[in-house]
Enzyme design. Sequence first.
Site, mmCIF file in Angstrom:
data_model
loop_
_atom_site.group_PDB
_atom_site.id
_atom_site.type_symbol
_atom_site.label_atom_id
_atom_site.label_comp_id
_atom_site.label_asym_id
_atom_site.label_seq_id
_atom_site.Cartn_x
_atom_site.Cartn_y
_atom_site.Cartn_z
ATOM 1 N N HIS A 167 0.810 -1.137 0.086
ATOM 2 C CA HIS A 167 -0.053 0.183 -0.102
ATOM 3 C C HIS A 167 0.919 1.311 -0.035
ATOM 4 O O HIS A 167 1.782 1.485 0.908
ATOM 5 C CB HIS A 167 -1.098 0.069 1.181
ATOM 6 C CG HIS A 167 -1.803 1.243 1.319
ATOM 7 N ND1 HIS A 167 -3.094 0.981 0.586
ATOM 8 C CD2 HIS A 167 -1.768 2.438 1.932
ATOM 9 C CE1 HIS A 167 -3.580 2.266 0.869
ATOM 10 N NE2 HIS A 167 -2.973 3.229 1.452
ATOM 11 N N CYS A 168 0.801 2.203 -1.109
ATOM 12 C CA CYS A 168 1.640 3.368 -1.119
ATOM 13 C C CYS A 168 0.867 4.596 -0.730
ATOM 14 O O CYS A 168 -0.197 4.711 -1.164
ATOM 15 C CB CYS A 168 2.016 3.586 -2.683
ATOM 16 S SG CYS A 168 3.272 4.799 -3.047
#
Length: 412
Positions: free
Chosen positions: A154-155
């Site tokens: 998850h960025c």
Amino acid sequence: MSCCNQRLRRTAPIRSGGSRNELVPSKPARMNGWSWPPQAAQVIGWFVFIYMAIVSFGMYIPLLPPPWNHVAYALVGIAFVLHFVTHLAAEIIDPADASVRAKQTYSNPMPLFDRTKQPHVIQDLHCYLCDVKVGPKVKHCGVCNKCIEDFDHHCKWLNNCVGVRNYGYFFVALCSATFGTLMLIMIILFIFIQHYLHPDDLRTAPQFNNLLTNDTWLVFLPSAPVKTTSAGLLIVAFFTVLLSLVSLLLLGHLLGLHLYLLYKGISTYDYIKMQRQKEARNKDLEVEKANDTKHHNKATNSQTHSIDCEPKLASNTSACDKLSFSSRISESICTELENFKTPVERDSSLHYSADDTSKDYGVLSESSSRVWGVGSEFGADVSECLRSDSVPQVQNPLGSSVMIPEDIRHQT
């Protein structure tokens, strides 16, 4: 305000003191990186991108002498446009699994995960929150609250998950941002050096011909020139270089990591999981080494104490053996001779007189010599024991000599 917009579901377990379930707000799934609310890293990333684009194309690239200014426009322009498009695509694309995208409307709230009912969110290729069948590489993201196909990570800079559907855009955005930042640092350093060595090479634009002094500089060439001082130009350059170096350090580290992951054929999630397992194993090894060291120290201390005590015990034992050796020999021989006596002799030994003493002594000496081969070579202790066999004797507790009672000694 956000809590008021969320629907409430009775998903919490019943408390022991209450008669109804507690109302818990459910968390809806996020569609993409533009779903509200945005994350702080996402906003910072967009501000940095806009600032570098303005500084590059409005202040420093126009100061380059031809034809380097055209080359810089082309290279930096391609890098910035490519990064803008791919970054935007990585944020907009929904990386959820196909079964989730077919079922999810992103308007209904999702149920909360209850560990008392299921040990995992996904078990036997079935997600209990999304209520769909998923593939073996699908992971449920806790931030986006949905299953991601081929989950990588998850960025925070995208405010979106990176999966198989948007990983290519993410990787191209990363490469273009790294290249564009590196080009901007090189351009600013060239202008900084030329400002002190050859400032005329930076004042080749036609607008500089109308300036009377060399302390005045123009930015936002050629369409909207704005006058500025030499100090202002260098201060902005210094701040931009620091910001670019920090960005290049972060981007270079992230790019190097993903190049390594591509070479190994693993995802970021797999890499982080292996690192955590490695750290756990290292901690276990450290604990085992510490325990082994403690046991080794205890064993060494106990061995040292036993070595110190052994010589003393050995010396005392040998001394005691030396003192009681002759007495044990005498006592053992006397005991054996006593066993060879006949019952009559044993009874007659209880009724003795002064005249019988010499007779008993002669018979006993002769018989003991014939049976046991006892002679004078066994020493005075044995001879004394044989001579006084029929006389009540008292053993000296301090030595090996035989003591005869005082009244019998006078009689003999």
